[in-house]
Write a protein that holds these residues in place. Structure first.
Motif, PDB file in Angstrom:
ATOM      1  N   PRO A  31       0.855  -1.198   0.000  1.00 55.78           N
ATOM      2  CA  PRO A  31       0.000   0.000   0.000  1.00 55.78           C
ATOM      3  C   PRO A  31       0.889   1.245   0.000  1.00 55.78           C
ATOM      4  O   PRO A  31       2.024   1.202   0.484  1.00 55.78           O
ATOM      5  CB  PRO A  31      -0.808  -0.124   1.289  1.00 55.78           C
ATOM      6  CG  PRO A  31      -0.125  -1.156   2.116  1.00 55.78           C
ATOM      7  CD  PRO A  31       0.719  -1.989   1.217  1.00 55.78           C
ATOM      8  N   CYS A  32       0.373   2.320  -0.551  1.00 57.16           N
ATOM      9  CA  CYS A  32       1.133   3.569  -0.644  1.00 57.16           C
ATOM     10  C   CYS A  32       0.298   4.735  -0.137  1.00 57.16           C
ATOM     11  O   CYS A  32      -0.928   4.680  -0.158  1.00 57.16           O
ATOM     12  CB  CYS A  32       1.514   3.861  -2.091  1.00 57.16           C
ATOM     13  SG  CYS A  32       2.538   2.617  -2.850  1.00 57.16           S
ATOM     14  N   ARG A  33       0.990   5.775   0.278  1.00 50.92           N
ATOM     15  CA  ARG A  33       0.316   7.022   0.618  1.00 50.92           C
ATOM     16  C   ARG A  33       1.285   8.179   0.383  1.00 50.92           C
ATOM     17  O   ARG A  33       2.491   7.988   0.249  1.00 50.92           O
ATOM     18  CB  ARG A  33      -0.200   7.015   2.058  1.00 50.92           C
ATOM     19  CG  ARG A  33       0.843   7.158   3.123  1.00 50.92           C
ATOM     20  CD  ARG A  33       0.193   7.367   4.516  1.00 50.92           C
ATOM     21  NE  ARG A  33       1.196   7.823   5.439  1.00 50.92           N
ATOM     22  CZ  ARG A  33       1.668   7.094   6.452  1.00 50.92           C
ATOM     23  NH1 ARG A  33       1.216   5.880   6.675  1.00 50.92           N
ATOM     24  NH2 ARG A  33       2.594   7.601   7.240  1.00 50.92           N
ATOM     25  N   PHE A  34       0.721   9.376   0.335  1.00 51.33           N
ATOM     26  CA  PHE A  34       1.498  10.597   0.153  1.00 51.33           C
ATOM     27  C   PHE A  34       1.343  11.457   1.397  1.00 51.33           C
ATOM     28  O   PHE A  34       0.218  11.766   1.799  1.00 51.33           O
ATOM     29  CB  PHE A  34       1.011  11.366  -1.078  1.00 51.33           C
ATOM     30  CG  PHE A  34       1.323  10.661  -2.367  1.00 51.33           C
ATOM     31  CD1 PHE A  34       2.493  10.916  -3.047  1.00 51.33           C
ATOM     32  CD2 PHE A  34       0.441   9.730  -2.879  1.00 51.33           C
ATOM     33  CE1 PHE A  34       2.786  10.249  -4.228  1.00 51.33           C
ATOM     34  CE2 PHE A  34       0.713   9.062  -4.061  1.00 51.33           C
ATOM     35  CZ  PHE A  34       1.891   9.314  -4.733  1.00 51.33           C
ATOM     36  N   ASP A  35       2.466  11.813   1.996  1.00 54.20           N
ATOM     37  CA  ASP A  35       2.482  12.697   3.158  1.00 54.20           C
ATOM     38  C   ASP A  35       3.193  13.990   2.772  1.00 54.20           C
ATOM     39  O   ASP A  35       4.021  14.013   1.854  1.00 54.20           O
ATOM     40  CB  ASP A  35       3.236  12.066   4.331  1.00 54.20           C
ATOM     41  CG  ASP A  35       2.530  10.860   4.937  1.00 54.20           C
ATOM     42  OD1 ASP A  35       1.456  10.464   4.447  1.00 54.20           O
ATOM     43  OD2 ASP A  35       3.069  10.312   5.915  1.00 54.20           O
ATOM     44  N   VAL A  36       2.870  15.051   3.481  1.00 53.36           N
ATOM     45  CA  VAL A  36       3.579  16.320   3.325  1.00 53.36           C
ATOM     46  C   VAL A  36       4.069  16.737   4.702  1.00 53.36           C
ATOM     47  O   VAL A  36       3.327  16.649   5.685  1.00 53.36           O
ATOM     48  CB  VAL A  36       2.671  17.417   2.733  1.00 53.36           C
ATOM     49  CG1 VAL A  36       3.386  18.760   2.713  1.00 53.36           C
ATOM     50  CG2 VAL A  36       2.207  17.044   1.332  1.00 53.36           C
ATOM     51  N   ILE A  37       5.314  17.162   4.752  1.00 47.40           N
ATOM     52  CA  ILE A  37       5.837  17.770   5.978  1.00 47.40           C
ATOM     53  C   ILE A  37       6.130  19.218   5.646  1.00 47.40           C
ATOM     54  O   ILE A  37       6.921  19.516   4.741  1.00 47.40           O
ATOM     55  CB  ILE A  37       7.088  17.054   6.496  1.00 47.40           C
ATOM     56  CG1 ILE A  37       6.697  15.673   7.009  1.00 47.40           C
ATOM     57  CG2 ILE A  37       7.768  17.889   7.577  1.00 47.40           C
ATOM     58  CD1 ILE A  37       7.760  14.955   7.782  1.00 47.40           C
ATOM     59  N   ALA A  38       5.460  20.114   6.349  1.00 48.83           N
ATOM     60  CA  ALA A  38       5.643  21.545   6.162  1.00 48.83           C
ATOM     61  C   ALA A  38       6.466  22.078   7.332  1.00 48.83           C
ATOM     62  O   ALA A  38       6.141  21.811   8.488  1.00 48.83           O
ATOM     63  CB  ALA A  38       4.293  22.247   6.104  1.00 48.83           C
ATOM     64  N   ILE A  39       7.507  22.806   7.003  1.00 47.79           N
ATOM     65  CA  ILE A  39       8.405  23.335   8.033  1.00 47.79           C
ATOM     66  C   ILE A  39       8.500  24.843   7.863  1.00 47.79           C
ATOM     67  O   ILE A  39       8.742  25.348   6.762  1.00 47.79           O
ATOM     68  CB  ILE A  39       9.800  22.688   7.925  1.00 47.79           C
ATOM     69  CG1 ILE A  39       9.689  21.183   8.130  1.00 47.79           C
ATOM     70  CG2 ILE A  39      10.765  23.315   8.917  1.00 47.79           C
ATOM     71  CD1 ILE A  39      10.979  20.423   7.970  1.00 47.79           C
ATOM     72  N   ARG A  40       8.310  25.534   8.973  1.00 51.93           N
ATOM     73  CA  ARG A  40       8.448  27.000   8.967  1.00 51.93           C
ATOM     74  C   ARG A  40       9.903  27.374   9.112  1.00 51.93           C
ATOM     75  O   ARG A  40      10.700  26.655   9.705  1.00 51.93           O
ATOM     76  CB  ARG A  40       7.640  27.610  10.103  1.00 51.93           C
ATOM     77  CG  ARG A  40       6.168  27.546   9.835  1.00 51.93           C
ATOM     78  CD  ARG A  40       5.311  28.263  10.844  1.00 51.93           C
ATOM     79  NE  ARG A  40       5.997  29.234  11.661  1.00 51.93           N
ATOM     80  CZ  ARG A  40       5.656  29.517  12.904  1.00 51.93           C
ATOM     81  NH1 ARG A  40       4.649  28.892  13.473  1.00 51.93           N
ATOM     82  NH2 ARG A  40       6.300  30.433  13.585  1.00 51.93           N
ATOM     83  N   ALA A  41      10.251  28.534   8.601  1.00 51.96           N
ATOM     84  CA  ALA A  41      11.631  29.023   8.624  1.00 51.96           C
ATOM     85  C   ALA A  41      12.175  29.135  10.042  1.00 51.96           C
ATOM     86  O   ALA A  41      11.444  29.467  10.980  1.00 51.96           O
ATOM     87  CB  ALA A  41      11.709  30.381   7.944  1.00 51.96           C
ATOM     88  N   ASP A  42      13.449  28.833  10.172  1.00 53.38           N
ATOM     89  CA  ASP A  42      14.179  28.976  11.434  1.00 53.38           C
ATOM     90  C   ASP A  42      13.444  28.315  12.588  1.00 53.38           C
ATOM     91  O   ASP A  42      13.387  28.861  13.689  1.00 53.38           O
ATOM     92  CB  ASP A  42      14.428  30.463  11.752  1.00 53.38           C
ATOM     93  CG  ASP A  42      15.211  31.129  10.642  1.00 53.38           C
ATOM     94  OD1 ASP A  42      16.113  30.479  10.082  1.00 53.38           O
ATOM     95  OD2 ASP A  42      14.919  32.288  10.332  1.00 53.38           O
ATOM     96  N   SER A  43      12.883  27.164  12.331  1.00 49.68           N
ATOM     97  CA  SER A  43      12.116  26.504  13.377  1.00 49.68           C
ATOM     98  C   SER A  43      12.945  25.418  14.029  1.00 49.68           C
ATOM     99  O   SER A  43      13.522  24.595  13.355  1.00 49.68           O
ATOM    100  CB  SER A  43      10.821  25.922  12.809  1.00 49.68           C
ATOM    101  OG  SER A  43      11.120  24.907  11.886  1.00 49.68           O
TER     102      SER A  43
END
Length: 124
Positions: free
Chosen positions: A97-109
């Motif tokens: 099985p497959c899935r798509f994840d997104v990791i969003a990172i804010r600047a200088d965090s």
């Protein structure tokens, strides 16, 4: 003068932070920066028996649109196409099985709250 080297360094740093976070959550790295003519996959991970294609997005300024919002329909289509190609080339994973994840990172965090992990990000 271009700030491309700075952007590349920021992108690498964000990917390293995302990778560390995912590994702490028990995911295992299969590939990093896997590329083909269809596009690039930032991270390909294994979560149990699920192949996870992870798009890492870093944004310095939210005013230009946040990191999550930057994964629009066109970007999703490119990621799906690259993932299909990955599964053709790496056939041992094609029946998982497959899935798509997104990791969003804010600047200088450096705070964990500045890393937003969205599982199944393409499901509506």
């Amino acid at each position: 003068m271009s700030d491309a080297p700075d952007r590349q360094a920021s992108g690498r740093s964000a990917e390293a932070k995302a990778l560390q976070h995912l590994q702490r959550q028990g995911l295992r790295l299969l590939a990093q920066n896997w590329s083909c003519r269809r596009g690039e996959l930032d991270l390909v991970m294994l979560d149990g028996d699920t192949v996870v294609f992870v798009e890492v997005r870093y944004r310095r300024y939210d005013a230009w649109g946040g990191a999550l919002e930057s994964v629009d329909a066109r970007k999703r289509a490119k990621l799906v196409s690259a993932a299909e190609h990955f599964l053709q080339k790496e056939s041992r994973w094609s029946r998982h099985p497959c899935r798509f994840d997104v990791i969003a990172i804010r600047a200088d965090s450096n705070l964990p709250t500045d890393l937003n992990w969205v599982r199944n990000a393409f499901d509506t």
